[in-house]
Design an enzyme around this catalytic site. Structure first.
Site, PDB file in Angstrom:
ATOM      1  N   ASP A 126       1.963   2.678  13.652  1.00  0.00           N
ATOM      2  CA  ASP A 126       0.722   1.963  13.310  1.00  0.00           C
ATOM      3  C   ASP A 126      -0.463   2.913  13.450  1.00  0.00           C
ATOM      4  O   ASP A 126      -0.392   3.928  14.156  1.00  0.00           O
ATOM      5  CB  ASP A 126       0.541   0.706  14.174  1.00  0.00           C
ATOM      6  CG  ASP A 126       0.423   0.992  15.652  1.00  0.00           C
ATOM      7  OD1 ASP A 126       1.128   1.884  16.149  1.00  0.00           O
ATOM      8  OD2 ASP A 126      -0.397   0.334  16.324  1.00  0.00           O
ATOM      9  N   GLU A 161       0.842   0.250  18.980  1.00  0.00           N
ATOM     10  CA  GLU A 161       0.275   1.104  20.023  1.00  0.00           C
ATOM     11  C   GLU A 161      -1.239   1.040  19.975  1.00  0.00           C
ATOM     12  O   GLU A 161      -1.902   1.051  21.001  1.00  0.00           O
ATOM     13  CB  GLU A 161       0.754   2.549  19.845  1.00  0.00           C
ATOM     14  CG  GLU A 161       0.634   3.394  21.117  1.00  0.00           C
ATOM     15  CD  GLU A 161      -0.724   4.059  21.290  1.00  0.00           C
ATOM     16  OE1 GLU A 161      -1.048   4.460  22.417  1.00  0.00           O
ATOM     17  OE2 GLU A 161      -1.474   4.180  20.308  1.00  0.00           O
TER      18      GLU A 161
HETATM   19 ZN   LIG Z   1      -1.488   7.495  19.046  1.00  0.00          ZN
END
Ligand SMILES: [Zn+2]
Length: 395
Positions: free
Chosen positions: A76, A141
């Site tokens: 992501d 994340e």
């Molecule tokens: Zn990162």
């Protein structure tokens, strides 16, 4: 099937997937294709929790007899911001002047692209490693990070997965590739201290109790002495006051309450618990001193509230892992990397509960910025470093 040995080609494919958290954007599917070409098994667990979006994750494994190395990261990316401000579109992987442009180029699709290329070159030259290599890749994340690495580690561990070492491919180098390996992180602890006074007229202070001088005394006590001098592996612990709030709009009213929030980044001199005890001691002493409060008879009336869960400090003590990676960097770039514990927290803080973990990836300068980009030369260098590491670690 052709092996994904070219890091730039791998990265271009990944950048073209607009995987802004929490959207998968085909990034995990593209990675799955590369891992399948390497004969990896691939699973795609989806995790959910009330109040957060469902997140797709990926666990890929090239299984063999011997030690188990985990590569960890995320596909992501943060939003591109104003796309018109980019020199080249953020999801096009355009190349100009030896640089590939795109969101995620360094944070951290680039790291994934290089590790895949390194493993592909390894397999092409040596066949399967004498051990297992797994890919623990989350799509969460940069967002709430609730349905990502923590749950993926639990999910894999429940299936009997055990790892001997992990590399997180986040960008760790401040200026040039090979500058810095991260071998631990400081802990983080946040708290709010609130002083309770008594509201009143500024002209009649004896009938009121102003909380502001009391709060100043308490903050001074937190700031005046360093918590420690630092250690062999860590910078000194540091406290920052991040906000002071009274919210009083009137100039003729003594407020009833004043509060402040602070965050401490702490080293291995402390645990979160011992640091909380030290802060309580300092505040209790300062509350009794009454230096700024005239002839107040009572100590400062205060409460302290700890905000969120503290992140623990950690240091990787696996000498073979650190030495092998350092030597791989040195053999490719010609200089030894600095072993550092600086910077913010990362998913390594969750992985360290399962196996020793180090972080090494690209140069971080443009991460999260407009025109995020990576030098094609750096992609090749990082791939060579990862390849050398695989050769030495599995030797
Ligand atoms: Zn990162």
């Amino acid at each position: 099937m052709t092996l994904p040995t070219d890091p730039a080609a791998n990265l271009a494919e990944l950048i073209r997937c607009p995987s802004v958290t929490p959207v998968e954007g085909q990034a995990l599917s593209v990675l799955q294709g590369m891992l399948k070409a390497l004969d990896c098994t691939v699973e795609r667990p989806v995790f959910s929790e009330d109040g957060t979006p469902d997140i797709e994750n990926l666990y890929g494994k090239l299984a063999g007899d011997g030690p188990h190395l985990m590569f960890a990261g995320h596909t992501d990316v943060v939003p591109p911001g104003d796309e018109a401000a980019w020199k080249h579109p953020p999801f096009a992987a355009a190349i100009a002047d030896g640089q590939m442009y795109g969101r995620g180029a360094v944070d951290m699709k680039g790291g994934i692209a290089c590790f895949v290329a390194a493993l592909a070159r390894y397999v092409k030259t040596h066949g399967k490693p004498k051990g297992s290599v797994s890919f623990l890749i989350t799509g969460d994340e940069e967002g709430p990070a609730i349905n990502g690495t923590v749950k993926l580690l639990e999910w894999a561990a429940e299936r009997g997965e055990k790892w001997d070492a992990s590399i997180v491919g986040e960008p760790t180098n401040p200026d040039a590739l090979g500058d810095m390996i991260k071998i631990g992180r400081r802990g983080s602890l946040s708290g709010r201290v609130t002083v309770n006074g008594r509201q009143g007229h500024v002209a009649y202070p004896h009938r009121a109790d102003n909380p502001v001088p009391g709060l100043m005394q308490l903050l001074e006590a937190l700031l005046e002495q360093p918590f420690d001098e630092g250690t062999k592996d860590f910078q000194p612990s540091n406290l920052e006051v991040t906000t002071v709030d009274v919210g009083n709009k009137a100039t003729n009213v003594i407020p009833a309450r004043a509060s402040a929030v602070f965050n401490i980044r702490f080293n291995d001199t402390w645990s979160a618990e011992s640091l909380q005890a030290e802060i309580h001691n300092r505040l209790d002493r300062a509350a009794a001193a009454n230096r700024l409060r005239g002839n107040a008879e009572e100590p400062v009336d205060f409460d302290i509230e700890w905000l969120g869960r503290p992140s623990p400090v950690f240091l990787t003590r696996d000498d073979r892992l650190v030495a092998t990676l350092s030597a791989s960097v040195e053999s490719v770039v010609g200089a030894r990397p600095e072993l550092s514990t600086s910077g913010g927290t990362s998913d390594a803080r969750f992985i360290k509960d399962y196996c020793p973990v180090v972080e090494f990836g690209l140069v971080g300068q443009t991460m999260h910025m407009v025109d995020e980009r990576v030098a094609l030369a750096d992609l090749e260098t990082l791939t060579q470093i990862y390849l050398r590491f695989l050769e030495d670690w599995f030797a």
